[in-house]
Design an enzyme around this catalytic site. Structure first.
Site, short mmCIF file in Angstrom:
data_model
loop_
_atom_site.label_atom_id
_atom_site.label_comp_id
_atom_site.label_asym_id
_atom_site.label_seq_id
_atom_site.Cartn_x
_atom_site.Cartn_y
_atom_site.Cartn_z
N LYS A 1 4.39 -0.99 -15.69
CA LYS A 1 4.36 -0.34 -14.37
C LYS A 1 4.17 -1.39 -13.27
O LYS A 1 3.78 -2.53 -13.56
CB LYS A 1 3.22 0.69 -14.34
CG LYS A 1 1.83 0.08 -14.50
CD LYS A 1 0.76 1.15 -14.78
CE LYS A 1 -0.60 0.51 -14.95
NZ LYS A 1 -1.62 1.48 -15.43
N ARG B 1 -9.60 11.75 -13.68
CA ARG B 1 -8.41 11.38 -12.95
C ARG B 1 -7.39 12.41 -13.42
O ARG B 1 -7.70 13.57 -13.45
CB ARG B 1 -8.06 9.92 -13.33
CG ARG B 1 -7.29 9.19 -12.27
CD ARG B 1 -7.26 7.69 -12.54
NE ARG B 1 -6.42 7.32 -13.70
CZ ARG B 1 -6.03 6.08 -13.98
NH1 ARG B 1 -6.37 5.09 -13.19
NH2 ARG B 1 -5.29 5.82 -15.04
N TYR C 1 -3.61 -18.54 14.30
CA TYR C 1 -3.96 -17.40 15.16
C TYR C 1 -5.46 -17.25 15.33
O TYR C 1 -6.21 -17.38 14.36
CB TYR C 1 -3.44 -16.10 14.57
CG TYR C 1 -1.95 -15.91 14.64
CD1 TYR C 1 -1.26 -16.03 15.86
CD2 TYR C 1 -1.22 -15.57 13.51
CE1 TYR C 1 0.11 -15.84 15.92
CE2 TYR C 1 0.15 -15.37 13.56
CZ TYR C 1 0.81 -15.50 14.77
OH TYR C 1 2.16 -15.30 14.82
N MET D 1 1.74 -13.80 8.55
CA MET D 1 2.65 -12.94 7.80
C MET D 1 3.53 -13.77 6.85
O MET D 1 3.72 -13.40 5.69
CB MET D 1 3.52 -12.14 8.78
CG MET D 1 4.38 -11.09 8.11
SD MET D 1 5.48 -10.26 9.26
CE MET D 1 4.33 -9.43 10.34
#
Ligand code: PLP
Length: 412
Positions: free
Chosen positions: A62, A160, A304, A352
């Site tokens: 997964k 769950r 930044y 980013m």
């Protein structure tokens, strides 16, 4: 999907026929993930030794194979003797089918009722834990003249997904009347096995699971796939193996947790000998390369927010990766990377797409020098665990968040 970027260098025509050790051609890449087939195969061989040959070894792939890349990892798992796959989402299972994998695939997450027909068509194993899914599967199978295999997920203490004890009889009665919806499996999932060395809670869940299995059998079913074990249970507790184990994180070379490793070290009797403790090896190395080197004066603000100010004349290397690639912003001014076999600290905020590191103490860093973000370089190592510690999370999250757009390359 990211897996489509997977490249298997062993099969690349440029290397075929050459007897020399394949040399990685990564000059055209600015950031990439290298996968070690031999490490992956070694990990799966270790897990196979834990369970023996009578138990189905199901590779959990997964979330893009825990960030490693679905296609390459699925193919490698099959080569290494994995019997089947577990995924979370229907689309992950359909990707595997499209790639040509004929193995059994269990979809462990909710499939929208409107898409159950697709699951039936592709002969997937489906988790069931509610009557709506069972009823819709009955409609889909009879309209298509097919059958479907379902794995009933029973609640034993994780709270769950799963059928609560009180609802078990109802769902079994329903299944009894629906021969096309075949109860192939019954399973559960442990809540507290890798987070502790105290396994009382897991034993309580095992007792509840055995009680649920008895209820299922009393109702006249004989499911051939009873399963409970994730990686930690597979390694620590043979009594959780039943007919199938679902191995995720360990396959990729990580111990589920320090507690799991400790428990394994202390249980001399169960499973492989402590000499095999080193037998899980990380599969993944995340690399990038220096995109600029510059000299700055003492007192220069970097990045930044001007959160980092140099305290000496410094050499700063710019790396072309950032939080959009999965390099967490929480690593700002804290994590180390490896350049020329030495550690360099991130200075200022992770952006980013860019990250700055201090290379003042590493002589002669050059443009396009290779940088290791996760993995080994020479004798030094940056582990996913180390990055997880810095950002208050676990290695599972560090690797699963590696962006799908990063190229994955199989290197041995
Ligand atoms: C993800 C998952 C696993 C695999 O767990 P690991 O700790 O990675 O081995 C097994 N079972 C279920 C239900 C899961 O969701």
């Amino acid at each position: 999907m990211g897996s489509m970027h997977g490249t298997d260098l062993k099969r690349s025509p440029a290397i075929e026929g050459s007897t020399a050790k394949p040399r990685l051609d990564t000059g055209h890449l600015s950031s990439w993930i290298e996968l070690s087939r031999s490490a992956h195969h070694g990990n799966l061989a270790f897990l196979r030794r834990c369970v023996g040959h009578g138990v189905e070894l199901s590779a959990v792939v997964k979330s893009n194979a825990y960030g490693h890349g679905l296609e390459l990892m699925a193919a490698s798992a099959v080569e290494a003797g994995a019997d089947s796959f577990c995924v979370h989402a229907l689309d992950e299972a359909l990707s595997l089918r499209k790639l040509g994998f004929p193995q059994d695939i269990l979809v462990m997450g909710h499939v929208p009722l409107a898409r159950l027909g697709e699951a039936v068509e592709h002969d997937l194993r489906l988790v069931v834990y509610n009557p709506e899914t069972v009823d819709r599967l009955a409609q889909e199978t009879s309209s298509k003249g097919r059958s479907v295999r379902v794995h009933l997920k029973v609640e034993t203490g994780t709270h769950r997904q799963g059928v609560e004890g009180a609802a078990l009889d109802g769902i079994l009665t329903r299944l009894k009347a629906l021969p096309r919806v075949q109860l192939e499996g019954v399973y559960t999932h442990f809540a507290n096995i890798e987070d502790t060395t105290d396994h009382h809670y897991a034993r309580r869940q095992m007792a509840r699971f055995r009680a649920a299995l008895e209820t299922v059998e009393r109702a006249g079913f004989a499911p051939s796939k009873r399963h409970a074990a994730c990686s930690a249970a597979t390694v620590l507790f043979p009594e959780t193996h039943f007919d199938l184990v679902r191995v995720g994180i360990s396959q990729y070379g990580f111990w589920s947790s320090k507690e799991t490793l400790l428990s394994h070290e202390h249980s001399a009797s169960a499973g492989p000998s402590p000499s095999e403790i080193g037998s899980l090896a990380p599969v993944l190395t995340w690399k990038t390369r220096v995109s600029q080197v510059k000299s700055v004066e003492a007192g220069a603000a970097v990045g930044y927010g001007c959160t980092f100010v140099t305290t000496r004349p410094s050499r700063i290397a710019i790396l072309p990766i950032g939080y959009s690639d999965g390099y967490d912003r929480g690593l700002s001014s804290s994590a180390h990377v490896l350049i020329r076999g030495r550690r360099a600290q991130v200075c200022g905020r992770v952006c980013m797409n860019l990250t700055m590191v201090d290379v003042t103490d590493i002589p002669d860093v050059q443009l396009e020098d290779e940088v290791v973000l996760i993995g080994r370089q020479g004798d030094a190592e940056i582990s996913a665990d180390y990055l997880a510690g810095l950002t208050g999370t676990i290695h599972y999250e560090i690797v699963t968040r590696l962006a799908a757009h990063l190229p994955r390359l199989m290197v041995d």
